[in-house]
Design an enzyme around this catalytic site. Structure first.
Site, PDB file in Angstrom:
ATOM      1  N   TYR A 120      63.775 -82.179  31.317  1.00  0.00           N
ATOM      2  CA  TYR A 120      63.740 -82.601  29.702  1.00  0.00           C
ATOM      3  C   TYR A 120      61.865 -81.491  29.635  1.00  0.00           C
ATOM      4  O   TYR A 120      61.785 -81.195  28.568  1.00  0.00           O
ATOM      5  CB  TYR A 120      63.048 -83.872  30.233  1.00  0.00           C
ATOM      6  CG  TYR A 120      62.993 -84.116  28.180  1.00  0.00           C
ATOM      7  CD1 TYR A 120      63.772 -84.209  27.919  1.00  0.00           C
ATOM      8  CD2 TYR A 120      61.653 -85.344  28.250  1.00  0.00           C
ATOM      9  CE1 TYR A 120      63.689 -84.708  26.337  1.00  0.00           C
ATOM     10  CE2 TYR A 120      61.533 -85.577  26.786  1.00  0.00           C
ATOM     11  CZ  TYR A 120      62.620 -85.476  26.073  1.00  0.00           C
ATOM     12  OH  TYR A 120      62.406 -86.015  24.695  1.00  0.00           O
TER      13      TYR A 120
ATOM     14  N   LYS B 172      56.353 -84.143  23.725  1.00  0.00           N
ATOM     15  CA  LYS B 172      56.675 -86.595  23.337  1.00  0.00           C
ATOM     16  C   LYS B 172      54.908 -86.646  23.934  1.00  0.00           C
ATOM     17  O   LYS B 172      54.846 -87.798  23.256  1.00  0.00           O
ATOM     18  CB  LYS B 172      58.003 -86.588  24.171  1.00  0.00           C
ATOM     19  CG  LYS B 172      59.158 -86.759  24.158  1.00  0.00           C
ATOM     20  CD  LYS B 172      59.255 -86.787  22.291  1.00  0.00           C
ATOM     21  CE  LYS B 172      60.829 -87.478  22.051  1.00  0.00           C
ATOM     22  NZ  LYS B 172      61.281 -87.684  20.762  1.00  0.00           N
TER      23      LYS B 172
HETATM   24  P1  NAD Z   1      70.970 -86.577  17.311  1.00  0.00           P
HETATM   25  O1  NAD Z   1      71.077 -84.621  17.750  1.00  0.00           O
HETATM   26  O2  NAD Z   1      71.339 -86.938  16.775  1.00  0.00           O
HETATM   27  O3  NAD Z   1      69.959 -86.435  16.309  1.00  0.00           O
HETATM   28  C1  NAD Z   1      68.486 -85.588  16.038  1.00  0.00           C
HETATM   29  C2  NAD Z   1      68.521 -84.705  14.825  1.00  0.00           C
HETATM   30  O4  NAD Z   1      67.409 -83.697  14.751  1.00  0.00           O
HETATM   31  C3  NAD Z   1      69.238 -84.024  14.237  1.00  0.00           C
HETATM   32  O5  NAD Z   1      70.034 -84.715  13.090  1.00  0.00           O
HETATM   33  C4  NAD Z   1      68.773 -82.874  14.121  1.00  0.00           C
HETATM   34  O6  NAD Z   1      69.365 -82.497  12.693  1.00  0.00           O
HETATM   35  C5  NAD Z   1      67.813 -83.410  13.927  1.00  0.00           C
HETATM   36  N1  NAD Z   1      66.901 -81.776  13.595  1.00  0.00           N
HETATM   37  C6  NAD Z   1      66.288 -81.128  14.496  1.00  0.00           C
HETATM   38  N2  NAD Z   1      66.113 -79.886  13.850  1.00  0.00           N
HETATM   39  C7  NAD Z   1      65.077 -80.282  12.390  1.00  0.00           C
HETATM   40  C8  NAD Z   1      64.772 -79.727  11.778  1.00  0.00           C
HETATM   41  N3  NAD Z   1      64.457 -78.276  11.755  1.00  0.00           N
HETATM   42  N4  NAD Z   1      64.946 -80.089  10.549  1.00  0.00           N
HETATM   43  C9  NAD Z   1      65.420 -81.190  10.144  1.00  0.00           C
HETATM   44  N5  NAD Z   1      65.914 -81.878  11.046  1.00  0.00           N
HETATM   45  C10 NAD Z   1      66.434 -81.534  12.006  1.00  0.00           C
HETATM   46  O7  NAD Z   1      70.095 -87.051  18.499  1.00  0.00           O
HETATM   47  P2  NAD Z   1      68.754 -88.299  18.409  1.00  0.00           P
HETATM   48  O8  NAD Z   1      69.880 -88.553  20.086  1.00  0.00           O
HETATM   49  O9  NAD Z   1      69.595 -89.762  18.059  1.00  0.00           O
HETATM   50  O10 NAD Z   1      67.626 -88.021  18.253  1.00  0.00           O
HETATM   51  C11 NAD Z   1      66.999 -88.293  17.851  1.00  0.00           C
HETATM   52  C12 NAD Z   1      65.810 -88.428  18.212  1.00  0.00           C
HETATM   53  O11 NAD Z   1      65.753 -89.684  19.339  1.00  0.00           O
HETATM   54  C13 NAD Z   1      64.648 -87.500  19.118  1.00  0.00           C
HETATM   55  O12 NAD Z   1      63.311 -88.107  18.689  1.00  0.00           O
HETATM   56  C14 NAD Z   1      64.469 -87.553  20.127  1.00  0.00           C
HETATM   57  O13 NAD Z   1      64.032 -87.217  21.190  1.00  0.00           O
HETATM   58  C15 NAD Z   1      64.821 -88.851  20.571  1.00  0.00           C
HETATM   59  N6  NAD Z   1      65.601 -90.148  21.537  1.00  0.00           N
HETATM   60  C16 NAD Z   1      66.860 -89.180  22.550  1.00  0.00           C
HETATM   61  C17 NAD Z   1      67.293 -89.717  23.118  1.00  0.00           C
HETATM   62  C18 NAD Z   1      68.452 -90.062  23.849  1.00  0.00           C
HETATM   63  O14 NAD Z   1      68.514 -90.551  24.684  1.00  0.00           O
HETATM   64  N7  NAD Z   1      69.950 -89.838  22.204  1.00  0.00           N
HETATM   65  C19 NAD Z   1      66.280 -91.476  23.946  1.00  0.00           C
HETATM   66  C20 NAD Z   1      64.476 -91.545  22.926  1.00  0.00           C
HETATM   67  C21 NAD Z   1      64.523 -90.982  22.819  1.00  0.00           C
HETATM   68  O1  0WE Z   2      64.476 -86.015  23.260  1.00  0.00           O
HETATM   69  C1  0WE Z   2      66.259 -85.476  23.397  1.00  0.00           C
HETATM   70  C2  0WE Z   2      66.963 -84.780  23.403  1.00  0.00           C
HETATM   71  C3  0WE Z   2      65.742 -83.714  22.987  1.00  0.00           C
HETATM   72  C4  0WE Z   2      66.642 -82.210  22.769  1.00  0.00           C
HETATM   73  C5  0WE Z   2      67.818 -82.094  23.015  1.00  0.00           C
HETATM   74  C6  0WE Z   2      68.694 -80.874  22.141  1.00  0.00           C
HETATM   75  C7  0WE Z   2      70.434 -80.056  23.779  1.00  0.00           C
HETATM   76  C8  0WE Z   2      70.731 -79.294  22.565  1.00  0.00           C
HETATM   77  C9  0WE Z   2      65.917 -81.189  22.008  1.00  0.00           C
HETATM   78  N1  0WE Z   2      65.935 -80.022  21.885  1.00  0.00           N
HETATM   79  C10 0WE Z   2      67.641 -79.808  22.416  1.00  0.00           C
HETATM   80  N2  0WE Z   2      68.503 -78.267  22.088  1.00  0.00           N
HETATM   81  C11 0WE Z   2      69.565 -78.306  22.232  1.00  0.00           C
HETATM   82  O2  0WE Z   2      69.421 -77.214  21.979  1.00  0.00           O
HETATM   83  N3  0WE Z   2      66.275 -86.939  24.595  1.00  0.00           N
HETATM   84  C12 0WE Z   2      65.425 -88.085  25.428  1.00  0.00           C
HETATM   85  C13 0WE Z   2      67.489 -86.783  25.473  1.00  0.00           C
HETATM   86  C14 0WE Z   2      67.159 -86.529  26.440  1.00  0.00           C
HETATM   87  O3  0WE Z   2      67.236 -85.111  27.088  1.00  0.00           O
HETATM   88  C15 0WE Z   2      67.319 -84.135  27.713  1.00  0.00           C
HETATM   89  C16 0WE Z   2      67.177 -85.598  28.418  1.00  0.00           C
HETATM   90  C17 0WE Z   2      67.490 -86.782  27.811  1.00  0.00           C
HETATM   91  C18 0WE Z   2      67.144 -88.219  28.490  1.00  0.00           C
HETATM   92  C19 0WE Z   2      67.611 -83.310  28.570  1.00  0.00           C
HETATM   93  C20 0WE Z   2      67.020 -82.721  29.740  1.00  0.00           C
HETATM   94  C21 0WE Z   2      66.997 -84.549  30.406  1.00  0.00           C
HETATM   95  C22 0WE Z   2      66.850 -85.546  30.325  1.00  0.00           C
END
Ligand code: NAD
Ligand code: 0WE
Length: 256
Positions: free
Chosen positions: A156, A163
């Site tokens: 991560y 974060k």
């Molecule tokens: P997602 O890829 O659907 O959403 C990420 C969004 O960020 C996308 O819509 C992307 O277009 C947007 N984004 C990135 N760069 C941008 C920019 N310059 N301008 C505008 N938008 C931009 O994935 P998600 O999992 O729904 O992620 C949403 C949030 O939830 C993130 O903050 C992520 O860290 C957090 N999160 C995700 C998880 C998980 O396991 N999926 C767990 C905890 C927290």
């Molecule tokens: O916040 C996230 C993911 C955010 C994210 C994901 C990507 C993938 C594609 C940010 N930047 C990028 N850049 C890319 O090019 N999560 C909480 C989901 C997540 O991501 C991980 C996790 C978990 C959980 C990455 C490594 C280990 C665990």
């Protein structure tokens, strides 16, 4: 149907597709009576978001890359014109260059660090500042964080550092904006297989590990994050600000 957000307007950032956490949140806010503005990053995602926007009556889509000051300014001018007042802002955006999530953390580049913090953290400050003047009856700002902010989750990497900064940003914003009756909170969600998670090597094993260790012995569904966001967005949580609310099936409480 509950009417927790009847007469309220919400803007949701971070809808990429139907698996996005932002989309699960948008659906809950809409079901509670909110009028919605959905934003997407670029033209490619506009295409993807079009069907989603059309499926929620009264919802409008707007383009906004949050790393571009001019686009943020322009968006809020349009929101001001269109809605006048804003009640809820959801920030569901994170990004780090892919290489930063595969190399060892110690190899983090200056540019990768900058981009991760600009897109994932500074954007919340910029959006909160632009939204505050429109939140004339007070408001609620909600962002998404992850456990990697406080404990090491291998790979991560710089996102964990970003974060941690995001969670501190929530507290400082909550302090500044409290006098305007604007609340600022984060939801720390357990791992969910979204677009942002799909590319991560070993993500399926992480989901399995979560089931084994979490008290509720299962993974989190995006809908559950949506319901928690509705709580934070609505008057059910009027005395809650500066908090991180865990929606992780209890994973974070375990020591062993
Ligand atoms: P997602 O890829 O659907 O959403 C990420 C969004 O960020 C996308 O819509 C992307 O277009 C947007 N984004 C990135 N760069 C941008 C920019 N310059 N301008 C505008 N938008 C931009 O994935 P998600 O999992 O729904 O992620 C949403 C949030 O939830 C993130 O903050 C992520 O860290 C957090 N999160 C995700 C998880 C998980 O396991 N999926 C767990 C905890 C927290
Ligand atoms: O916040 C996230 C993911 C955010 C994210 C994901 C990507 C993938 C594609 C940010 N930047 C990028 N850049 C890319 O090019 N999560 C909480 C989901 C997540 O991501 C991980 C996790 C978990 C959980 C990455 C490594 C280990 C665990």
């Amino acid at each position: 149907m509950t009417a927790l957000l009847e007469g309220r307007t919400a803007v949701v950032f971070g809808v990429a597709n139907k698996r996005s956490i932002a989309w699960a949140i948008a659906q809950q806010l809409h079901a509670a009576g909110a009028r919605l503005a959905l934003t997407y990053q670029n033209e490619r995602l506009a295409l993807e978001a079009k069907d989603l926007v059309e499926s929620l009556p009264g919802t409008e889509g707007f383009q906004c890359d949050v790393s571009n000051d001019a686009e943020v300014t322009r968006l809020f001018e349009r929101l001001q014109e269109r809605y006048g007042k804003l009640d809820v802002l959801v920030h569901s955006i994170a990004f780090a260059p892919a290489a930063e999530l595969s190399r060892p953390f110690v190899e983090t580049s200056r540019e990768g660090f900058r981009i991760a913090h600009d897109v994932s953290v500074y954007s919340l400050i910029a959006l909160a500042r632009a939204a505050a003047p429109l939140m004339t009856d007070g408001g609620s700002i909600v962002t998404l964080t992850y456990y990697g902010a406080e404990k090491v989750v291998p790979k991560y990497n710089v996102m964990g550092v970003a974060k941690a900064a995001l969670e501190a940003t929530v507290r400082y914003l909550a302090y500044d904006l409290g006098k305007q009756k604007i609340r600022v909170n984060a939801i720390s969600a357990g791992p969910i297989k979204t677009l942002a998670a799909r590319g991560i090597a070993g993500f399926s094993d992480m989901l399995k590990g979560h089931v084994e260790r979490a008290p509720l012995q299962r993974n989190v569904e995006a809908e559950e994050v949506g319901k928690a966001a509705l709580f934070l967005a609505s008057d059910l949580s009027t005395a809650v600000t500066g908090e991180v609310l865990y929606v992780d099936c209890g994973y974070n409480i375990m020591g062993f």
